[in-house]
Scaffold this motif. Sequence first.
Motif, PDB file in Angstrom:
ATOM      1  N   ASP A  85     -92.530  -9.371  -0.971  1.00 21.06           N
ATOM      2  CA  ASP A  85     -92.135  -7.982  -1.142  1.00 21.06           C
ATOM      3  C   ASP A  85     -90.820  -7.486  -0.638  1.00 21.06           C
ATOM      4  O   ASP A  85     -90.503  -8.202   0.389  1.00 21.06           O
ATOM      5  CB  ASP A  85     -93.017  -6.960  -0.584  1.00 21.06           C
TER       6      ASP A  85
ATOM      7  N   LEU B 254     -89.810  -1.521   0.835  1.00 22.24           N
ATOM      8  CA  LEU B 254     -90.987  -0.747   0.514  1.00 22.24           C
ATOM      9  C   LEU B 254     -91.694  -0.400   1.901  1.00 22.24           C
ATOM     10  O   LEU B 254     -92.809   0.493   1.716  1.00 22.24           O
ATOM     11  CB  LEU B 254     -91.965  -1.798  -0.199  1.00 22.24           C
ATOM     12  N   TYR B 255     -91.447  -1.095   2.812  1.00 22.75           N
ATOM     13  CA  TYR B 255     -92.149  -0.688   4.151  1.00 22.75           C
ATOM     14  C   TYR B 255     -91.416   0.012   5.094  1.00 22.75           C
ATOM     15  O   TYR B 255     -91.769   0.582   6.246  1.00 22.75           O
ATOM     16  CB  TYR B 255     -92.739  -2.160   4.627  1.00 22.75           C
TER      17      TYR B 255
END
Length: 296
Positions: A118, A122-123
């Motif tokens: 990923d 996204l984090y």
Amino acid sequence: MEKTVETLVFYLEACESSSIFEGVLPDGLNIYATTASNAEESSWGTCCPGEYPSPPIEYMTCLGDLYSISWMEDSELHNLRTESVKQQYHLVKERTATGNPVYGSHVMQYGDLHLSKDALYLYMGTNPANDNYTFMDDNSLRVSTAVNQRDAYLLHFWHKAKHTFSEFRKAPEGSVRKVEAQKQLNEAISHRLHLDNSIALVGKLLFGIEKGPEVLSSVRPAGHPLVDDWNCLKSFVRTFETHCGSLSQYGMKHMRSIANICNVGIKMEQMVEASAQACPSFPSNTWSSLHRGFSA
């Protein structure tokens, strides 16, 4: 309606940090974790007094951890919309690695490794100013040196004793502040020796002079948890500390030894007796207080 899959990416900075996940974090939970060190070694402090870059002189302490500043500085530099968790893991692993002859630790990863594909944004979001940055696997960020995390507070006390400042001016030799700083340093070193000797003596009392060191230092194969019975580990730690004083930050290095005592089936009454014999009187050193948190 499409179901949302919840995932977690976890970065852990601590000594022996892999012991938290080793043999404990299974696949299939949509959790990916990376750690500063394997289950047997210390992590490393950096940005310490005397290094380059060095903290402002009035701090006299390490301001960062090698693993943590590695992923944070990498995140500040790169376009997190295109850099993957896996790419950052490898850069951080190289920068924190034990390839340096003086310092370093093994950065590890656990859980659902497929999540590392990923993109980082996204984090942890992203900085629009870096959106046009082209990712380069150059790992150009470096530090001059690092300090074993177990010794970071000793470095702090040493600098206080040698370079105590009053309003940014060096305190004179023999001043109250320098004497107190030297006392703190001596007490910290004395407490470390006391813990090392006491744990070693507990092992010899339980298993004999020859077998004791072997049991205490044994390391389980990769994939096995630190201890089979976590309640036993907590109880035995409390028992040891009741007789021998607080493990403190430094004494956490002996957790594996106490876990090994649990793993071979030692009973509570045996641990109580061995701890009482190893420490017939509770140490008076302020570092031994069970109510004293670490402060620098």
